[in-house]
Design a protein around this motif. Structure first.
Motif, PDB file in Angstrom:
ATOM      1  N   VAL A   1      -2.440  -5.602  -2.541  1.00  0.00           N
ATOM      2  CA  VAL A   1      -3.271  -4.399  -3.009  1.00  0.00           C
ATOM      3  C   VAL A   1      -4.125  -3.696  -2.155  1.00  0.00           C
ATOM      4  CG1 VAL A   1      -4.488  -3.241  -4.719  1.00  0.00           C
ATOM      5  CG2 VAL A   1      -2.691  -5.185  -5.718  1.00  0.00           C
TER       6      VAL A   1
ATOM      7  N   ASP B   1       1.420 -14.530  -7.210  1.00  0.00           N
ATOM      8  CA  ASP B   1       1.794 -13.061  -7.408  1.00  0.00           C
ATOM      9  C   ASP B   1       0.635 -12.086  -8.458  1.00  0.00           C
ATOM     10  OD1 ASP B   1       2.348 -14.245  -9.968  1.00  0.00           O
ATOM     11  OD2 ASP B   1       3.925 -13.078 -10.379  1.00  0.00           O
TER      12      ASP B   1
ATOM     13  N   GLU C   1       0.446  -0.723  -3.331  1.00  0.00           N
ATOM     14  CA  GLU C   1       0.797  -2.085  -2.721  1.00  0.00           C
ATOM     15  C   GLU C   1       1.503  -2.050  -1.353  1.00  0.00           C
ATOM     16  OE1 GLU C   1       2.843  -4.843  -5.400  1.00  0.00           O
ATOM     17  OE2 GLU C   1       2.012  -4.062  -7.225  1.00  0.00           O
TER      18      GLU C   1
ATOM     19  N   VAL D   1       1.238  -8.383  -8.377  1.00  0.00           N
ATOM     20  CA  VAL D   1       1.755  -7.784  -7.101  1.00  0.00           C
ATOM     21  C   VAL D   1       3.102  -8.291  -6.889  1.00  0.00           C
ATOM     22  CG1 VAL D   1      -0.411  -7.589  -6.078  1.00  0.00           C
ATOM     23  CG2 VAL D   1       1.067  -9.670  -5.850  1.00  0.00           C
TER      24      VAL D   1
END
Length: 321
Positions: A215, A184, A230, A209
Motif C-alpha cells: 500500500v 497479504d 497498491e 493486499v
C-alpha cells in the motif's frame, strides 16, 4: 531561483483537476476513449516537473499530495522537503525543508494538512507521525503503538496518511505486513483527535493486499471510505498499480477494484524503462481535489527516486465510486 526548465504547456491543473496533456495534441477527449475501467478514466498527465529544481531543491521524489491553503497543493518529497504547488499550473510556489528532532534527514512518506494549516507527516523508517508548522518546525510527535515499530519491515511502515471527513480520525497505512502477520495483510492505524486538538492512538484495522503488492497511499473519500493505491515493481516488466475502494467492516477493510492502471490508455506517454503501459511509473501520491457529475477528481503523482530511468508524472483521474 525559479524552475531551471520551463514547465510544459500552460495550465497543468485547474481547481477542478484538469491537467494539460503532456501527450500529443490530438489525444482524444472522449471520456470513453480515456477509460481505464467502468469506474475510472484518466483525463490528462503532465511531466512538467520532471528533473527540475526550485530554489536549489530538486523537485522530485514525490511521495504524497494534500490540498493546502490558498489554492495550492502540498507535495511531499521523501528527501525531507515539502513543496507548495499552484493548484492550477502545478508550478512550485514555495519549499519548506523538513528534518527530525536531531536535524537529520527524514524519510517523509505520508502527508495531511490539518485544519489549522499545520502539516502531519509520516515516516516509514521509525515509524513516526510528526506535526510541523508552516515553516517546517516540529511542533509535536504522535504516540505510536510499540508493536508497529518493533515488528515493521525496514522502510515498510507508514507510507500513507489521511484524515477522515470531520477531521476527528487520522489514518496511517503500513506499506507491508508486520513480521508474524499474514503475507497479504497490512495494518491501518488510527488516531482520534482530543479535546485539545492533538491525537491519541485509536483502533487498528486490517487490509488485504494483492500478492506481491504494498500500500503506497490511502485517501479518504467524502463519504468516509478509503481510496487505496497498491503498487509493486518487477524488474524487466515494470510497475503494477491498482486503485481500490475500501470500506470498513468490523476490524477489517474490504476492498473493491476500481481500476488496474495498466489498462488505462497511454495518451501518448513514454516510459524510460520497461512498463506494461508507458503511462505507468512509480505512483505513490494521491489526493481528492474535487467532485462533479457523480465522480471524484483525483490527482496522482509518481516518485522518480531521483533516477534517470523514472519520471515525476502527475495524473488527473475521474473516479466513480
Amino acid at each position: 531561483m525559479r524552475l531551471r526548465t520551463l514547465l510544459a504547456t500552460a495550465a497543468a491543473l485547474t481547481a477542478a483537476t484538469c491537467l494539460t496533456a503532456a501527450g500529443p495534441a490530438h489525444a482524444q477527449q472522449d471520456g470513453t476513449r480515456h477509460a481505464c475501467s467502468s469506474s475510472v478514466s484518466v483525463d490528462r498527465f503532465s511531466d512538467a516537473l520532471d528533473k527540475t529544481t526550485y530554489d536549489g531543491t530538486y523537485v522530485g521524489n514525490l511521495s504524497a499530495l494534500a490540498p493546502d491553503r490558498h489554492r495550492t497543493i502540498a507535495a511531499l518529497s521523501d528527501r525531507s522537503a515539502l513543496f507548495r504547488l499552484d493548484a492550477r499550473t502545478l508550478r512550485p510556489e514555495g519549499v519548506v525543508p523538513l528534518a527530525d528532532e536531531k536535524g537529520a534527514a527524514l524519510d517523509s512518506e505520508g502527508l495531511v494538512v490539518d485544519r489549522d494549516g499545520t502539516y502531519l507527516v509520516s515516516s516509514e523508517t521509525e515509524p513516526t507521525v510528526r506535526r510541523y508548522s508552516r515553516d517546517g518546525k516540529i511542533l509535536d510527535r504522535l504516540p505510536v503503538p510499540e508493536e508497529l515499530g518493533t515488528r515493521a519491515r525496514a522502510n515498510g511502515s507508514f507510507e500513507g496518511l489521511t484524515l477522515l471527513p470531520g477531521g476527528r480520525t487520522l489514518v496511517a497505512s503500513m506499506e507491508y505486513p508486520l513480521t508474524g502477520d499474514p503475507a497479504d495483510q497490512v495494518r491501518l492505524q488510527t488516531w482520534q483527535r482530543t479535546a485539545h486538538g492533538g491525537f491519541r492512538p485509536g483502533a487498528q484495522y486490517t487490509y488485504r493486499v494483492d500478492r506481491g503488492l504494498g500500500v503506497t497511499e490511502v485517501t479518504a473519500t467524502p463519504d468516509g471510505r478509503l481510496l487505496v493505491l497498491e503498487r509493486g515493481f518487477t524488474s524487466g516488466v515494470g510497475n503494477t498499480v491498482r486503485l481500490y475502494l475500501a470500506g470498513r467492516h468490523g476490524t477489517a477493510y474490504d476492498k473493491t477494484l476500481l481500476a488496474d492502471l495498466a489498462d488505462c490508455p497511454s495518451l501518448g506517454a513514454t516510459a524510460k524503462q520497461p512498463q506494461p503501459n508507458p503511462l505507468l511509473d512509480n505512483i505513490e501520491g494521491m489526493v481528492v481535489t474535487g467532485r462533479g457529475h457523480g465522480r471524484l477528481k483525483v490527482l496522482l503523482v509518481s516518485d522518480d527516486n531521483q533516477n534517470e530511468s523514472q519520471t515525476t508524472r502527475f495524473y488527473a483521474l475521474r473516479v466513480r465510486l
